[in-house]
Design an enzyme around this catalytic site. Structure first.
Site, short mmCIF file in Angstrom:
data_model
loop_
_atom_site.label_atom_id
_atom_site.label_comp_id
_atom_site.label_asym_id
_atom_site.label_seq_id
_atom_site.Cartn_x
_atom_site.Cartn_y
_atom_site.Cartn_z
N GLY A 15 0.56 -1.03 -0.07
CA GLY A 15 0.39 -0.19 0.36
C GLY A 15 1.01 1.02 -0.02
N ASP A 16 2.29 1.07 0.82
CA ASP A 16 2.93 2.46 1.05
C ASP A 16 3.41 2.32 -0.70
OD1 ASP A 16 4.56 4.94 1.80
OD2 ASP A 16 6.79 2.40 1.35
N ALA A 17 3.35 1.98 -1.73
CA ALA A 17 3.96 2.05 -2.99
C ALA A 17 2.96 2.27 -3.90
CB ALA A 17 4.15 0.56 -3.46
#
Length: 137
Positions: free
Chosen positions: A26-28
């Site tokens: 999700g960070d990416a």
């Protein structure tokens, strides 16, 4: 061949991934959405793009974004967010407090979960709500 670019995994497959694994994905996703949004505003110098990206993709900014989307989450999305938020983390960045970092981790886990489900419409709606007030989108 497995499609890693735009996967659509079954819920049971996604459930085998840890919350921190979902947050890693999700960070990416969140950063890619941010970079895409900033580039779509027109031609900018790379240094300026980087500076604006860092201002959006950090724990304090993501914690503020969470506050904007909490009322929009379904029961299942709220469950994923809370599980990600409550995941045990080993370190916290210097410019964030622990509550901000946990909120950001929950947000990232939610975006990772939605991405793996292949629910790009929901990702786009939530991301728009995350950035609309703060970044004038």
């Amino acid at each position: 061949m497995k499609d890693y670019f735009c996967p659509h995994m079954e819920a049971r497959e996604i459930n085998e991934i840890s919350m921190l694994g979902l947050a890693h994905i999700g960070d990416a996703v969140y950063e890619l959405l941010t970079r895409t949004m900033l580039c779509s505003d027109g031609n900018k110098a790379v240094g300026q793009l980087h500076k604006k990206t860092v201002a959006i993709v950090n724990a304090p900014a993501q914690a503020r974004a969470v506050e904007r989307i909490l009322p929009l989450l379904t029961e299942q999305e709220m469950s994923i967010y809370k599980r990600g938020r409550n995941a045990k983390v080993n370190s916290v960045p210097q410019k964030a407090d622990i509550s901000q970092y946990h909120a950001a981790t929950g947000l990232e886990a939610l975006f990772g979960w939605l991405y793996l489900l292949g629910d790009t419409d929901r990702i786009n709606r939530l991301f728009s709500a995350c950035v609309e007030d703060e970044h004038g989108t």
